[in-house]
Design an enzyme around this catalytic site. Sequence first.
Site, PDB file in Angstrom:
ATOM      1  CD1 TRP A 253     -46.792   1.618   8.825  1.00 14.37           C
ATOM      2  CD2 TRP A 253     -48.230   2.244   7.215  1.00 14.37           C
ATOM      3  NE1 TRP A 253     -48.288   1.175   9.206  1.00 14.37           N
ATOM      4  CE2 TRP A 253     -48.913   1.738   8.054  1.00 14.37           C
ATOM      5  CE3 TRP A 253     -48.712   2.966   6.007  1.00 14.37           C
ATOM      6  CZ2 TRP A 253     -50.225   1.590   7.813  1.00 14.37           C
ATOM      7  CZ3 TRP A 253     -49.863   2.835   5.764  1.00 14.37           C
ATOM      8  CH2 TRP A 253     -51.029   2.177   6.578  1.00 14.37           C
ATOM      9  CG  ASP A 254     -47.009   3.988  12.273  1.00 17.38           C
ATOM     10  OD1 ASP A 254     -46.679   3.158  11.881  1.00 17.38           O
ATOM     11  OD2 ASP A 254     -47.594   3.909  13.509  1.00 17.38           O
TER      12      ASP A 254
ATOM     13  CE  LYS B  66     -53.648  -4.100  13.864  1.00 15.60           C
ATOM     14  NZ  LYS B  66     -52.366  -4.328  13.885  1.00 15.60           N
ATOM     15  CD  GLN B  67     -54.136  -1.062  10.071  1.00 15.67           C
ATOM     16  OE1 GLN B  67     -53.704  -1.536  11.169  1.00 15.67           O
ATOM     17  NE2 GLN B  67     -53.210  -0.014   9.794  1.00 15.67           N
TER      18      GLN B  67
ATOM     19  CD  GLU C 200     -50.132  -4.673  10.541  1.00 14.78           C
ATOM     20  OE1 GLU C 200     -49.003  -4.052  10.384  1.00 14.78           O
ATOM     21  OE2 GLU C 200     -50.532  -4.714  12.104  1.00 14.78           O
TER      22      GLU C 200
END
Length: 801
Positions: A366-367, A617-618, A504
Amino acid sequence: MSSSSLSYTVPQVPETDILFELSSEEWLLRKKGFRKGSKAIQLNETLLTIGNGYLNIRGSLEELPQGNAGGMYLSGIYDKSESDVEELVKCPMWTDVSVWHEDSKFCLSCCDALAHEQILDMKKGLLHRRTTFRNQQGKILTLETTRLAFMHDPHRGYMRVIITPKNFSGALRVLSGLNGEVTNRGYFPREQYKHLQLERIEHGRHFMYLEMKTREQGIRIAESASWKMVSGFGRMLHWEPRIYGEKFTSEITIEASKGISCVFEKLAVVMTSRDFATPPARGMFRESICNLRDFVRIGSTAEIKRHIDAWNRLWEQADVRIDGDDVAQQAFRYNIYQLLINAPSRPGPIGAKFLSSEGYMGHVFWDTEIFILPFYIYNFPSMARNILMYRYNTLPGACRNAEKIGCKGARFAWESATTGEDVTPRFASKLEKTIRFIYTGIEEDHIVSDVIYGVERYFRVTGDHEFLLKYATEMILLTARFWASRVVFADGLYQIRTVIGPDEFHEHINNNAYTNYLVSWHLRLAAMLCKHLGKSNPEEFRELAEKISLEGDEPGRWLDISRNLKFTRDGATGVVEQFEGYFSLKDHVILRNDRLGHPVFPPGVNYRNIGRTQLIKQADVLLLMVLFPHAFSFAEKRANYNYYEQRTTHKSSLSHCVHAMMGLAVSERVNAYRYFMKTALFDLENLHNNTELGIHAAAVGGSWQTVIHGFAGLLLKSDRIVLNPWLPRKWERLSFRVRWRERLVSLEITHKEVSIRIDAETEMSLPCTLYGNTSKLMTNVSYTLSYCPTRSRGDHVYEKA
């Protein structure tokens, strides 16, 4: 083919020297000194990668010292063989060079480095190297090389080699060839996968040819080259062709003189069977050799000029000037350089590590659509279209993905390669260094709507109606059909269960806010598109409806799901719950950073139990607010930033840029600049200590978005330009240009003024909104708009100059 069939034109070396002159320091990335050890060597190889989007070459040293991970990667060349899933193939190398004297090789593994430096000239797309060796016998020799992958002709490469014995005279053996003895890195230490098998080796006095084939898919890779001494006072004693298994080497022995330089040139041609719609009538060998013959006839000097001209045109469009902050300027230019050398000149994938290594197996995530694509949309729309055409061309694979899990429509894979079918590995060594099953390929379905977000953004900025009719609508509708079969109805609402969001650390969750909101937007878009095209383009829409067997009640159901898809936020605080049950998890916040600025886990928290906490995580909810800035109020953004920022561990390269943009949105400017610099320097400073495994493409794209959408505050809508700039104190001026629906928009932003010019073929008036105040701007006229920065980003005052 006879050796006489390639006549050689000796270039004018002085003119080549002029072309190879270094650009000014702001365009250079210098790496001085040599550190032994695979990690240090491979880090520089990653950072000094050159390429053109068709073929990219790691910045490995030509003699390939021990610990190297040199490699050349070709866009879209995947193979499986013994690997768990298909992966990007390391292709035969043509940049190897070794120099020998009396059975002693000049190599940084076995010689002293009296001086060593590699210089990447980002303005010209050149990699220079200068090393002075002293071998065990005390012989001192200087090796200088310059290599490039031509930007105007992606199939061609060039290398110049200059050899100067400093304190001795005598015979030197100089070897270079085509190296087919390449393998991919395996899963376990020292494990290697062989994806290529030898098909053919040919050679003559002035040419060499190597053809290999991928073992599973049968893709042929053909490389031809010419290697010759072109100037110097050294006398050539003899030439010998040598074959070492799957490696061909051309060995030239010269009688070198102390202090006298000898210059060699290598002209290379690389092509694959995928470059041809049908097998070439002349065969790969003749196609490659004919291309090489033409290259030799034209000469390297003329081709290098064209290469530099091509780079000048790219930088004219893509360059962004940051005056007053030299560190940010160079780092940002480096990120743009990476985007330029990975620009697809034809439909094809862009992986999460670009073409800098086989990291993440070269797979597409998806980046691409969320972090990387915007640069191309705003600068090179045709390249952006090529990226999205990869998704369209793999739509049949996406349909098979949906069918495999019992759903309808199309499900874009979490990791994809050749066909679009999911190639996520089954297991991996996760952050806690234990082998475990990977669930992302099964559960991280938000990528389906991430792709559509990129499609919609492309159309909004470019107005490419042909793409909308021929390709985009089909993707949008088939993926909407997938979601309609994926949701469940329970407790009076539609729900999406058993997913993984951008964060994630938390698996097997229900109703992830990012996923649900994006899907709701996606389904609403699909329903509205059916209604719009049914009126504006009824014939084309009817044909598409027949092609995909669109039922009459589908758009209505999509709209119903969109309106009733579960999305939870705290009514009192406005904080969006990241997923169902998130607020009930054990709460921790990040209290300190380590000496490198990385968040430190609170006591008692580790990778095994972090999923039972609110640490993430992000960016997850915050990313949602970056993608849909107008859907949330300033107060909501502020509340969510304050809540999630202190619970984010930033264990992903995708995280810092989102926090930078959100920091600007809620007037956390000091934090915004700090997060931006982490993003811009992510690979240059090896922030996560793994850049040797490849460039972090999402961080590269995220840095561009932070500057253009964040600090410049630029948003291009279908009918207007929106600007909300804020510059860091040390930035004196920010200037750049973007493309907007066949128009060129040039911007220069200071702390008090915005200078803007919209160039277009036709005269027209276009609205520009600066901090909520709208003016009509005529095309082909320059304007200066004043604004007065105050405490809050929302409090700026607009004044027309």
